[in-house]
Design a protein around this motif. Structure first.
Motif, PDB file in Angstrom:
ATOM      1  N   LEU A   1       0.831  -1.198   0.000  1.00 23.29           N
ATOM      2  CA  LEU A   1       0.000   0.000   0.000  1.00 23.29           C
ATOM      3  C   LEU A   1       0.870   1.254   0.000  1.00 23.29           C
ATOM      4  CD1 LEU A   1      -2.543  -1.145   2.763  1.00 23.29           C
ATOM      5  CD2 LEU A   1      -2.469  -1.757   0.333  1.00 23.29           C
ATOM      6  N   GLY A   2       0.351   2.344  -0.553  1.00 20.45           N
ATOM      7  CA  GLY A   2       1.063   3.623  -0.513  1.00 20.45           C
ATOM      8  C   GLY A   2       1.248   4.234  -1.890  1.00 20.45           C
ATOM      9  N   ASP A   3       0.709   5.453  -2.076  1.00 15.25           N
ATOM     10  CA  ASP A   3       0.884   6.165  -3.345  1.00 15.25           C
ATOM     11  C   ASP A   3       2.290   6.712  -3.518  1.00 15.25           C
ATOM     12  OD1 ASP A   3      -1.761   5.742  -4.014  1.00 15.25           O
ATOM     13  OD2 ASP A   3      -2.456   7.679  -3.230  1.00 15.25           O
ATOM     14  N   GLU A   4       3.058   6.760  -2.440  1.00 14.49           N
ATOM     15  CA  GLU A   4       4.375   7.408  -2.486  1.00 14.49           C
ATOM     16  C   GLU A   4       5.492   6.465  -2.903  1.00 14.49           C
ATOM     17  OE1 GLU A   4       4.134   5.628   1.660  1.00 14.49           O
ATOM     18  OE2 GLU A   4       2.798   6.357   0.097  1.00 14.49           O
ATOM     19  N   LEU A   5       5.168   5.232  -3.286  1.00 14.92           N
ATOM     20  CA  LEU A   5       6.198   4.217  -3.490  1.00 14.92           C
ATOM     21  C   LEU A   5       6.605   4.103  -4.956  1.00 14.92           C
ATOM     22  CD1 LEU A   5       4.801   1.418  -1.162  1.00 14.92           C
ATOM     23  CD2 LEU A   5       6.508   3.172  -0.639  1.00 14.92           C
ATOM     24  N   LEU A   6       7.921   4.063  -5.179  1.00 14.19           N
ATOM     25  CA  LEU A   6       8.497   3.829  -6.501  1.00 14.19           C
ATOM     26  C   LEU A   6       8.985   2.387  -6.585  1.00 14.19           C
ATOM     27  CD1 LEU A   6      10.710   7.044  -6.840  1.00 14.19           C
ATOM     28  CD2 LEU A   6       8.650   6.552  -8.177  1.00 14.19           C
ATOM     29  N   THR A   7       8.904   1.813  -7.771  1.00 15.43           N
ATOM     30  CA  THR A   7       9.392   0.444  -7.956  1.00 15.43           C
ATOM     31  C   THR A   7      10.753   0.385  -8.622  1.00 15.43           C
ATOM     32  OG1 THR A   7       8.225   0.277 -10.063  1.00 15.43           O
ATOM     33  CG2 THR A   7       7.058  -0.474  -8.092  1.00 15.43           C
ATOM     34  N   GLU A   8      11.291   1.521  -9.028  1.00 13.44           N
ATOM     35  CA  GLU A   8      12.633   1.543  -9.629  1.00 13.44           C
ATOM     36  C   GLU A   8      13.200   2.951  -9.537  1.00 13.44           C
ATOM     37  OE1 GLU A   8      11.237   2.252 -14.280  1.00 13.44           O
ATOM     38  OE2 GLU A   8      12.012   0.296 -13.664  1.00 13.44           O
ATOM     39  N   GLY A   9      14.524   3.033  -9.710  1.00 14.92           N
ATOM     40  CA  GLY A   9      15.194   4.325  -9.717  1.00 14.92           C
ATOM     41  C   GLY A   9      15.396   4.915  -8.340  1.00 14.92           C
ATOM     42  N   LEU A  10      15.945   6.128  -8.323  1.00 18.37           N
ATOM     43  CA  LEU A  10      16.239   6.825  -7.078  1.00 18.37           C
ATOM     44  C   LEU A  10      14.998   7.537  -6.544  1.00 18.37           C
ATOM     45  CD1 LEU A  10      19.681   8.429  -8.011  1.00 18.37           C
ATOM     46  CD2 LEU A  10      19.286   6.518  -6.452  1.00 18.37           C
ATOM     47  N   PRO A  11      14.905   7.711  -5.224  1.00 19.24           N
ATOM     48  CA  PRO A  11      13.805   8.521  -4.672  1.00 19.24           C
ATOM     49  C   PRO A  11      13.825   9.928  -5.270  1.00 19.24           C
ATOM     50  CG  PRO A  11      14.958   7.338  -2.931  1.00 19.24           C
ATOM     51  CD  PRO A  11      15.776   7.155  -4.175  1.00 19.24           C
ATOM     52  N   ARG A  12      12.651  10.484  -5.490  1.00 16.02           N
ATOM     53  CA  ARG A  12      12.579  11.815  -6.105  1.00 16.02           C
ATOM     54  C   ARG A  12      11.221  12.446  -5.826  1.00 16.02           C
ATOM     55  NH1 ARG A  12      11.679   8.098 -10.211  1.00 16.02           N
ATOM     56  NH2 ARG A  12       9.731   8.408 -11.383  1.00 16.02           N
ATOM     57  N   GLU A  13      11.215  13.760  -5.712  1.00 13.61           N
ATOM     58  CA  GLU A  13       9.994  14.560  -5.657  1.00 13.61           C
ATOM     59  C   GLU A  13       8.994  14.030  -4.641  1.00 13.61           C
ATOM     60  OE1 GLU A  13       8.646  14.452  -9.655  1.00 13.61           O
ATOM     61  OE2 GLU A  13      10.293  15.661 -10.443  1.00 13.61           O
ATOM     62  N   GLY A  14       9.481  13.702  -3.444  1.00 15.65           N
ATOM     63  CA  GLY A  14       8.605  13.220  -2.398  1.00 15.65           C
ATOM     64  C   GLY A  14       8.236  11.754  -2.498  1.00 15.65           C
ATOM     65  N   LEU A  15       8.714  11.071  -3.516  1.00 12.71           N
ATOM     66  CA  LEU A  15       8.466   9.645  -3.678  1.00 12.71           C
ATOM     67  C   LEU A  15       9.662   8.851  -3.158  1.00 12.71           C
ATOM     68  CD1 LEU A  15       6.983   9.664  -7.297  1.00 12.71           C
ATOM     69  CD2 LEU A  15       5.752   9.786  -5.127  1.00 12.71           C
ATOM     70  N   ILE A  16       9.399   7.694  -2.580  1.00 14.25           N
ATOM     71  CA  ILE A  16      10.464   6.859  -2.023  1.00 14.25           C
ATOM     72  C   ILE A  16      10.389   5.461  -2.630  1.00 14.25           C
ATOM     73  CG2 ILE A  16      10.559   8.126   0.157  1.00 14.25           C
ATOM     74  CD1 ILE A  16       8.875   5.869   1.397  1.00 14.25           C
ATOM     75  N   ARG A  17      11.508   4.770  -2.585  1.00 16.20           N
ATOM     76  CA  ARG A  17      11.538   3.402  -3.113  1.00 16.20           C
ATOM     77  C   ARG A  17      10.769   2.451  -2.214  1.00 16.20           C
ATOM     78  NH1 ARG A  17      15.029   1.240  -6.931  1.00 16.20           N
ATOM     79  NH2 ARG A  17      13.917  -0.673  -6.402  1.00 16.20           N
ATOM     80  N   ASP A  18      10.060   1.541  -2.824  1.00 13.28           N
ATOM     81  CA  ASP A  18       9.383   0.473  -2.097  1.00 13.28           C
ATOM     82  C   ASP A  18      10.420  -0.577  -1.704  1.00 13.28           C
ATOM     83  OD1 ASP A  18       7.737  -1.553  -1.145  1.00 13.28           O
ATOM     84  OD2 ASP A  18       7.325  -2.307  -3.171  1.00 13.28           O
ATOM     85  N   ALA A  19      10.718  -0.668  -0.408  1.00 13.37           N
ATOM     86  CA  ALA A  19      11.656  -1.678   0.084  1.00 13.37           C
ATOM     87  C   ALA A  19      10.944  -2.970   0.474  1.00 13.37           C
ATOM     88  CB  ALA A  19      12.428  -1.128   1.291  1.00 13.37           C
ATOM     89  N   LEU A  20       9.668  -2.879   0.860  1.00 17.67           N
ATOM     90  CA  LEU A  20       8.960  -4.056   1.381  1.00 17.67           C
ATOM     91  C   LEU A  20       8.499  -4.992   0.268  1.00 17.67           C
ATOM     92  CD1 LEU A  20       6.886  -2.436   4.257  1.00 17.67           C
ATOM     93  CD2 LEU A  20       9.089  -3.612   4.363  1.00 17.67           C
ATOM     94  N   GLY A  21       8.139  -4.452  -0.891  1.00 13.20           N
ATOM     95  CA  GLY A  21       7.728  -5.313  -2.002  1.00 13.20           C
ATOM     96  C   GLY A  21       8.797  -6.330  -2.384  1.00 13.20           C
ATOM     97  N   PRO A  22      10.061  -5.906  -2.545  1.00 18.86           N
ATOM     98  CA  PRO A  22      11.111  -6.876  -2.829  1.00 18.86           C
ATOM     99  C   PRO A  22      11.497  -7.739  -1.619  1.00 18.86           C
ATOM    100  CG  PRO A  22      11.716  -4.687  -3.623  1.00 18.86           C
ATOM    101  CD  PRO A  22      10.508  -4.515  -2.748  1.00 18.86           C
ATOM    102  N   MET A  23      11.323  -7.222  -0.404  1.00 23.78           N
ATOM    103  CA  MET A  23      11.826  -7.905   0.787  1.00 23.78           C
ATOM    104  C   MET A  23      10.865  -8.973   1.309  1.00 23.78           C
ATOM    105  SD  MET A  23      13.174  -6.225   4.372  1.00 23.78           S
ATOM    106  CE  MET A  23      11.584  -5.666   4.961  1.00 23.78           C
ATOM    107  N   LEU A  24       9.577  -8.685   1.302  1.00 23.10           N
ATOM    108  CA  LEU A  24       8.630  -9.569   1.978  1.00 23.10           C
ATOM    109  C   LEU A  24       8.475 -10.946   1.337  1.00 23.10           C
ATOM    110  CD1 LEU A  24       5.766  -7.181   3.130  1.00 23.10           C
ATOM    111  CD2 LEU A  24       7.652  -8.122   4.457  1.00 23.10           C
ATOM    112  N   PRO A  25       8.336 -11.073   0.007  1.00 25.22           N
ATOM    113  CA  PRO A  25       8.123 -12.418  -0.541  1.00 25.22           C
ATOM    114  C   PRO A  25       9.223 -13.421  -0.186  1.00 25.22           C
ATOM    115  CG  PRO A  25       7.515 -10.769  -2.155  1.00 25.22           C
ATOM    116  CD  PRO A  25       8.174 -10.029  -1.023  1.00 25.22           C
TER     117      PRO A  25
END
Length: 345
Positions: free
Chosen positions: A125-149
């Motif tokens: 969940l979260g509109d602020e999550l990016l799936t690739e690239g560097l964090p930018r413009e208030g958006l951050i990388r999704d760390a839990l999507g790759p980590m949890l499975p």
């Protein structure tokens, strides 16, 4: 062993025929008699020992002599050596490894009754999550999507789906109510902010909240709910290390119970260094194990993964903190004891 089955003390008269593996029971041996035998063959009745090929020689009259001492019963695998009729070979809850399958086959089992791996689905969940690239413009990388499975797989689950829903209450409701997983894991949205939809959705569908917040840092907004009779939801906080706390204290015990695995024995080690605590709540701090002590790691804030990425376990720090030398309970990370992982350069 390949060699001769012999009866009584040598030298022995050698029969013309031999004994091969997989054949019917051979004729008994008389005292002073030997017969050629292959590894895995049935021992003739009245055999006293097997003489290995390299430990025997025949003379010009064809009689067999031992080149070293022959002991009664040597190189004979007796019946019931590994188990007896009615023995329990393995306890209930044993993980079915390749070795377990081999043991079952050797003991004559054609099928096993097993508890299947719990099926898990991850909702990010979260509109602020990016799936690739560097964090930018208030958006951050999704760390839990790759980590949890992979983490859930290490805990014994079969991950059937990972879905990214953003902050969408309708999408969350549909995802939960249509999931056929045994365990639904959500990331973020467990607090009471304007776009935190987990609690309202659970209330809307009539879920039973079993755990609604825990006095632990990081991770206090974690939750556990029963959606249906055989379906649960673990709501993890959005901060990565806080999510790890929920994984180890809510998801891991639940998955273990669903898979009928026994609980690990708790253990404690002394701290090498002092650790600051929360005034009122328990803290979970990443540590590495060095000999007979646990070394606290830095970068242990709720949004940080640098400490846990290098850790072997989490130390359970009581309110107020812990001094150097104080023994604390440790929660192992699944790969620290199982040797799971790859190296990178």
């Amino acid at each position: 062993m390949d060699g001769w089955a012999v009866a009584g003390p040598g030298p022995w008269d050698v029969r013309d025929e031999g004994v091969l593996a997989g054949h019917a029971e051979p004729q008994p041996l008389s005292d002073g008699e030997a017969v050629r035998i292959a590894t895995g063959a049935r021992i003739p009745p009245d055999t006293t020992a097997v003489l290995r090929s390299e430990h025997g020689r025949t003379d010009t009259q064809g009689r067999l002599h031992a080149t070293r001492e022959t002991k009664h019963g040597q190189d004979i695998r007796p019946r019931g050596q590994e188990c007896r009729n009615g023995d329990q070979l393995l306890p209930v809850g044993t993980v079915v490894t390749p070795a377990v399958l081999g043991l079952a086959a050797a003991a004559g089992y054609d099928a096993l009754t097993v508890v299947p791996r719990p099926r898990a689905e991850v909702l990010v969940l979260g509109d602020e999550l990016l799936t690739e690239g560097l964090p930018r413009e208030g958006l951050i990388r999704d760390a839990l999507g790759p980590m949890l499975p992979p983490w859930l797989r290490a805990l014994g689950a079969e991950v059937i789906a990972v879905r990214r829903l953003g902050d969408d209450a309708a999408a969350l409701h549909k995802a939960i109510t249509t999931s056929d997983a045994d365990l639904v894991v959500t990331t973020g949205g467990t607090a009471s902010g304007p776009v935190d939809h987990v609690h309202p959705t659970l209330q809307r569908i009539g879920a039973e909240l079993l755990v609604d917040g825990v006095k632990v840092r990081p991770g206090h907004p974690m939750l556990l709910a029963r959606i249906k009779e055989n379906q649960h939801l673990v709501g993890l906080p959005g901060n990565p290390l806080a999510a790890v706390s929920g994984l180890l204290t809510l998801a891991e015990p639940l998955l273990r119970t669903l898979a009928a695995h026994p609980a690990p024995e708790p253990y404690a080690l002394p701290l090498r260094d002092e650790v600051h605590g929360h005034p009122h709540d328990t803290r979970l701090i990443p540590v590495v194990l060095r000999g007979d002590s646990a070394v606290p790691l830095h970068y242990n804030g709720p949004a940080m993964l640098r400490g846990i990425a290098a850790a072997d376990a989490l130390a359970v720090v009581p309110p107020g903190g812990a001094r150097a030398g104080q023994e604390l309970e440790l929660l192992d990370l699944p790969w620290a004891s199982a040797g799971i992982g790859v190296c990178f350069t």
